[in-house]
Every structure is written in structure tokens, then in C-alpha cells.
Design a protein around this motif. Structure first.
Motif, PDB file in Angstrom:
ATOM      1  N   UNK A  18      38.589  18.357  58.950  1.00  0.00           N
ATOM      2  CA  UNK A  18      39.212  17.271  59.861  1.00  0.00           C
ATOM      3  C   UNK A  18      38.301  15.928  60.179  1.00  0.00           C
ATOM      4  N   UNK A  19      36.887  17.037  60.190  1.00  0.00           N
ATOM      5  CA  UNK A  19      35.624  15.557  60.580  1.00  0.00           C
ATOM      6  C   UNK A  19      34.504  15.892  59.324  1.00  0.00           C
ATOM      7  N   UNK A  20      33.859  14.707  59.192  1.00  0.00           N
ATOM      8  CA  UNK A  20      32.840  14.629  58.281  1.00  0.00           C
ATOM      9  C   UNK A  20      31.085  14.354  59.190  1.00  0.00           C
TER      10      UNK A  20
ATOM     11  N   UNK B  95      30.229  11.444  63.308  1.00  0.00           N
ATOM     12  CA  UNK B  95      31.496  11.884  63.247  1.00  0.00           C
ATOM     13  C   UNK B  95      32.625  10.962  62.791  1.00  0.00           C
ATOM     14  N   UNK B  96      33.110  11.649  61.633  1.00  0.00           N
ATOM     15  CA  UNK B  96      33.776  10.722  61.230  1.00  0.00           C
ATOM     16  C   UNK B  96      35.563  11.173  61.188  1.00  0.00           C
ATOM     17  N   UNK B  97      36.351  10.671  61.504  1.00  0.00           N
ATOM     18  CA  UNK B  97      37.421  11.386  62.293  1.00  0.00           C
ATOM     19  C   UNK B  97      38.468  11.392  61.561  1.00  0.00           C
ATOM     20  N   UNK B  98      39.214  12.469  60.837  1.00  0.00           N
ATOM     21  CA  UNK B  98      40.261  11.929  60.045  1.00  0.00           C
ATOM     22  C   UNK B  98      41.881  12.359  60.719  1.00  0.00           C
TER      23      UNK B  98
END
Lengths: 193, 164
Positions: A18-20, B95-98
Motif C-alpha cells: 500500500x505504500x512505497x 512515503x507514497x501511498x496507494x
């Protein structure tokens, strides 16, 4: 929805990305933060220890070498040396306390409160000590052949230093202590049924 | 422990337990900048805690304790980058959230966000399967108090789900 169902939904996050994490950005920020918050307590202690020991040493040695017979100045120098060594002792006690591992959030909070209490005590003691040094210095200066301009300059320096230390004490230490105590109260109250 | 060893353990923990940290970040911070700020604060505290980890508890228990403690403290103070003491480049997010895969998960996060900081931490621990004993150790309160609180939280969430 039953709680078991909620848990199943919750667990779906474990398998999905869900996060990178942007590791470069994280590394840069951690580095910046480490520099920004670089052990304020430790820094204050080292400055106080070094300044008291050095200043005290210089005052005593210079008066002994000159054989000036100025008891007030030598007493002040001795006091500074004693205070420097006392802070050194307090610092070693604090480091020992910091190394003890806490096992709970409440324990962590209590440790943080102990540390801020220590900083408050240190800061308060330094304010009183500072007043004594100012009084003794002013006594020596007024009894010497200094010009009015020099006396005004030295007085202004002490007044500014004193106001700054009071401000630092109120702005950082007391505010931080209140914040931690509020948090502890909140945590404890939450569990008082 | 050398700095290299600390860095290695920190990187391993970050890789293996990032989901755990993200859950806490998402539950305590509600926009991208705040999430970045809290995540960085937690990362620093985790990094600092590596040397004092004595393996008396599981890594997840340790990380939860450090991260929750940081998150609770973080919510009570101003965001760090607003006080002007540090010049931090915020042009790049950490942080890149999806998008969340399930609407019910989004609902769950919304409900958790409505709880106070302490209830939030208990809910996270409960959802991640911690026992009352472990929760009481992490928070520093008695097991019986944890039990009473958990029952209230469960009841509250179940009732809310029925209403929505």
C-alpha cells in the motif's frame, strides 16, 4: 460487521504494497533531523562544564600568579570549579539513567519526565549560580579602576545573559514538562475506570 | 554495537515490518505531509532504539511500543517542520501511498481516527493480534484495565458498523 471480520479486512494490508518508501528522501531527512535535534541536554552540560572549569581555572591561576590577594575573585574561581565538577557528576548520573531500558509507553513517559526535571533543576541552579557570579564580578569591577563605560558594558552583558537564560528556561523546559505531564495524565486517566 | 550494525538492523526492520509502521502512521496522521513527518519521527526513534533492543520481546512488540509512543507524543505537539528550527526539503515525499484496496478498510481507518490517542493504540494492537498481556506490557497498564477497554472498543466498532 463482527470484529473478526474487521480483523480479516485489517490483515489484507499485510500482503499488499500500500505504500512505497522513498529511501533516499528518508535518509536525507533523518540526517537533517539528527543534526537539528542534536542532544540539547548533552550540549548544555558540556558547555557548562567546560566554561566553569576553564573560567574558574583561569581566574584562580591568574590571581595566584599575580599574588593579588583578591580573596573574592579566588573564591569565585573555586566556586566555578566546584560547580563544573558537580555538573560532570550529574551528567554521569543522567547517562547511567538513560541507559536503563524501558519496557512500556508509560515507563518511557516517566523517563522523559525525569529527564526534563533534571534539565529544569540544572537550568534553575545555573540561574542562581549566575546571580552569585554576577554579584561577585560586579563587586570586583566596582572596586577596581574600570571606566563607567566598561562597568555599563559588563552590566549589560550580564543582564542580557540572565534574561536569555530565563527565557530559555521558560520557553523550552517548562513548556516541555507541561506537555509530558499532560500526556501522562491523559494516559492514566484513560485507564481509570 | 557499531553504527554499521545499527544501520543494518534498522534497514532489516524497516523492510520486514513496514506494514506495521504504516498502519500506525495512517492511524495518527491524516494528510501526506503529516504522514511524512510522523513516519520520519518514528524512523528516527526506531533507529535510536536499535542499540537498546535486548531481545526480551519480539521485534514487532518492540516496534509497536516505540512507534506508538512516538505517534502519541507527536499528536500532542506542533508539526516539526512548522517551528522553523530545521530546514527540511519537503519537495520529495518519504512515503507514497496507494489507494486502499477495500472500502471497508477505509471505513475502519476513519473509525480508528475518531478514537482518542490511547484507544487508537489499543485498537491497532488488537487488530494486529496482540494478547492482553502484550498490550499491558507495551502500554504499561494492567491487563484487567486493558480487557475492560478492549470490550468497550469492540462494542463501539461493532455498533458503528451496524449503523453505517
Amino acid at each position: 460487521m463482527e470484529f473478526k471480520e474487521m480483523k480479516k479486512i485489517w490483515d489484507t494490508q499485510n500482503d499488499e504494497a500500500l505504500y512505497v518508501i522513498n529511501e533516499d528522501a528518508l535518509h536525507r531527512r533523518i540526517k537533517a533531523k539528527k543534526v537539528g535535534t542534536k542532544r540539547r541536554t548533552s550540549f548544555s552540560e558540556v558547555v557548562l562544564i567546560a566554561s566553569n572549569l576553564c573560567a574558574g581555572g583561569v581566574v584562580i591561576i591568574s590571581h595566584l600568579l599575580k599574588n593579588s590577594g583578591n580573596v573574592v575573585a579566588v573564591t569565585m574561581g573555586a566556586m566555578m570549579m566546584i560547580v563544573g565538577m558537580y555538573i560532570l557528576f550529574l551528567r554521569s548520573q543522567r547517562i547511567k539513567r538513560d541507559q536503563q531500558t524501558d519496557v512500556s509507553i508509560l515507563g518511557d513517559l516517566e523517563n522523559a519526565i525525569e529527564n526534563i526535571n533534571y534539565r529544569i533543576k540544572l537550568s534553575q541552579s545555573m540561574i542562581w549560580f549566575c546571580l552569585i557570579v554576577i554579584a561577585l564580578t560586579m563587586y570586583t569591577v566596582l572596586n577596581s579602576d574600570q571606566s563607567v563605560f566598561n562597568i555599563v558594558l559588563i552590566s549589560a552583558f550580564f543582564i542580557v545573559g540572565f534574561i536569555m537564560s530565563r527565557w530559555e528556561h521558560k520557553r523550552f523546559n517548562l513548556g516541555k514538562k507541561k506537555q509530558l505531564l499532560d500526556l501522562k495524565e491523559k494516559l492514566i486517566n484513560e485507564f481509570e475506570m | 554495537m557499531t553504527e554499521n550494525e545499527i544501520n543494518h538492523i534498522f534497514q532489516t526492520w524497516l523492510k520486514q515490518h513496514k506494514a506495521l509502521l504504516f498502519k500506525i502512521v495512517r492511524s495518527y496522521a491524516f494528510n501526506e505531509e503529516d504522514r511524512d513527518d510522523l513516519f520520519q519521527e518514528i524512523a528516527i526513534q526506531v533507529w535510536k532504539s536499535v542499540a537498546s533492543f535486548k531481545q526480551q520481546s519480539a521485534v514487532t512488540t518492540w516496534l509497536y511500543r516505540v512507534a506508538l509512543n512516538t505517534a502519541i507524543k507527536w499528536t500532542t505537539k506542533e508539526r516539526k517542520h512548522q517551528d522553523g528550527h530545521e530546514s527540511i526539503d519537503i519537495s520529495q515525499h518519504i512515503i507514497e501511498s496507494h489507494q486502499l484496496p477495500d472500502d471497508r478498510l477505509a471505513w475502519l481507518y476513519e473509525e480508528i481516527a475518531q478514537l482518542n490517542e490511547v484507544d487508537r493504540s489499543l485498537t491497532l494492537l488488537l487488530l494486529d493480534g496482540f494478547s492482553y498481556k502484550e498490550m499491558s506490557k507495551i502500554l504499561g497498564i494492567s491487563e484487567s484495565n486493558v480487557g475492560v477497554k478492549i470490550n468497550r472498543i469492540k462494542k463501539h466498532l461493532t455498533t458503528k458498523s451496524e449503523k453505517s
